[in-house]
Write an enzyme that holds these catalytic residues in place. Structure first.
Site, PDB file in Angstrom:
ATOM      1  N   LYS A 174       0.843  -1.204   0.000  1.00 27.80           N
ATOM      2  CA  LYS A 174       0.000   0.000   0.000  1.00 27.80           C
ATOM      3  C   LYS A 174       0.877   1.252   0.000  1.00 27.80           C
ATOM      4  O   LYS A 174       0.606   2.212  -0.712  1.00 27.80           O
ATOM      5  CB  LYS A 174      -0.945  -0.022   1.208  1.00 27.80           C
ATOM      6  N   GLN A 211      -4.508  -1.789   9.387  1.00 30.33           N
ATOM      7  CA  GLN A 211      -4.403  -3.126   8.803  1.00 30.33           C
ATOM      8  C   GLN A 211      -5.002  -4.173   9.750  1.00 30.33           C
ATOM      9  O   GLN A 211      -4.624  -4.238  10.922  1.00 30.33           O
ATOM     10  CB  GLN A 211      -2.926  -3.443   8.504  1.00 30.33           C
ATOM     11  N   ASP A 213     -11.155   2.351   3.780  1.00 30.81           N
ATOM     12  CA  ASP A 213     -11.460   0.921   3.613  1.00 30.81           C
ATOM     13  C   ASP A 213     -12.966   0.700   3.464  1.00 30.81           C
ATOM     14  O   ASP A 213     -13.402  -0.376   3.068  1.00 30.81           O
ATOM     15  CB  ASP A 213     -10.979   0.137   4.851  1.00 30.81           C
TER      16      ASP A 213
END
Ligand code: NDP
Length: 297
Positions: free
Chosen positions: A51, A95, A118
């Site tokens: 990422k 994460q 997200d």
């Protein structure tokens, strides 16, 4: 049969996003993403690195925060509060999975919905359900892009999604529904999985079990999208679909690796840029979107 080249399609979308990021930067706005990693799970460390790399490639601003495994929920929530207030950060990604002493849902709820790139916050999940979200869940939206890039019609099609997680299965079904598909969701209690899968014009599998989808479960000419990421004994990655068998029967199929995975990261970059645009003040929007910036509000 065609193999859907996720890497190539992702590279094309990346190029468009790079241009969009450049236009924003010329006007003094650099989309910024904070990536938070807790603990030392090796797979999570790779995802976070990928990422960061994608941010570098697109010229986005990235900040990485790493915490040890025994970090408390309070410490993590403190950081989230700071990032929520930080104007250089437009997107916050924590994460998952998190160590067991931390309540994942509490952390997700602490992220400001406008910075939830997200698309996991209940507010954004609700907006996805209604069909008016600014950001879209990365993996499902990446799959919609793959289908569209290949000219695959979704409208009116029979779609079967295997897996009902909050991250992939459920939002996938919702996006397909918004594209006017007829959608069935399967899970570990589904009876006659093979029979249900055989009805699919578009079969999407997001389970995490190598070899779950075999050739007898696929209708001739179906489009097969494999989200699964499993490690084989030899260390290589594979999906949930028996690729060698099923490719002979499908009209289109995504490989693992090189199918859905590259699109997921690109959609995260897209969401970061969208979040940056959504967080501009009214004055900035007026200034940036008037004239010939090439940007759409
Ligand atoms: P989860 O473990 O959260 O969900 C798995 C789902 O599969 C559950 O709904 C479960 O059902 C269902 N399931 C399990 N066994 C069966 C079975 N035998 N038949 C039918 N359904 C079954 O996983 P995720 O959704 O997070 O991820 C799924 C896979 O996709 C993983 O391999 C993951 O690594 C991969 N992934 C890949 C991404 C990418 O970018 N390529 C991104 C995200 C995930 P139940 O609810 O009843 O338990």
């Amino acid at each position: 049969m065609s193999i859907i080249d996720g890497k190539m399609i992702a590279a094309q979308v990346k190029e468009q996003l790079r241009q969009e990021a450049d236009s924003l930067k010329e006007r003094g706005i650099t989309p910024g993403l904070a990536v938070v990693l807790v603990g030392d799970d090796p797979a999570s460390a790779i995802y976070v690195r990928n990422k960061e790399k994608a941010c570098e490639e697109l010229g986005l601003y990235a900040e990485k925060y790493t915490f040890p495994e025994d970090t408390s929920q309070e410490q993590l929530l403190e950081l989230i509060d700071e990032l929520n207030e930080n104007p250089a950060i437009h997107g916050i990604l924590v994460q998952l999975p998190l160590p067991e002493q931390i309540d994942e849902q509490a952390v997700i709820r602490a992220i400001h919905p406008e910075k939830d790139v997200d698309c996991f916050h209940p507010f954004n999940v609700g907006r996805v359900m209604i069909g008016n979200s600014t950001v879209k869940p990365c993996t499902p939206e990446g799959i919609i892009h793959l289908l569209e890039a290949c000219g695959i019609e979704i409208d009116g099609k029979e779609c079967v999604v295997v897996g009902r997680s909050n991250i992939v299965g459920k939002p996938m079904a919702m996006l397909l529904l918004h594209h006017n598909a007829t959608v069935t969701i399967c899970h570990s209690h589904t009876e006659n999985l093979a029979e249900v899968c055989r009805r699919a014009d578009i079969l999407i599998c997001a389970v995490g079990k190598a070899g779950l989808i075999t050739e007898e479960m696929v209708k001739p000419g179906a489009v097969v999208v494999d989200v699964g990421m499993n490690r084989r004994e030899d260390g290589k990655l594979c999906g949930d679909v028996d690729f060698q068998q099923v490719k002979e029967k499908a009209s289109y199929i995504t490989p693992v690796p090189g199918g859905v995975g590259p699109m997921t990261i690109v959609m995260l970059m897209k969401n970061t840029i969208e979040a940056a645009k959504a967080q501009l003040t009214q004055q900035e929007k007026k200034w940036i979107f008037s004239g010939n910036s090439g940007l759409s509000g």
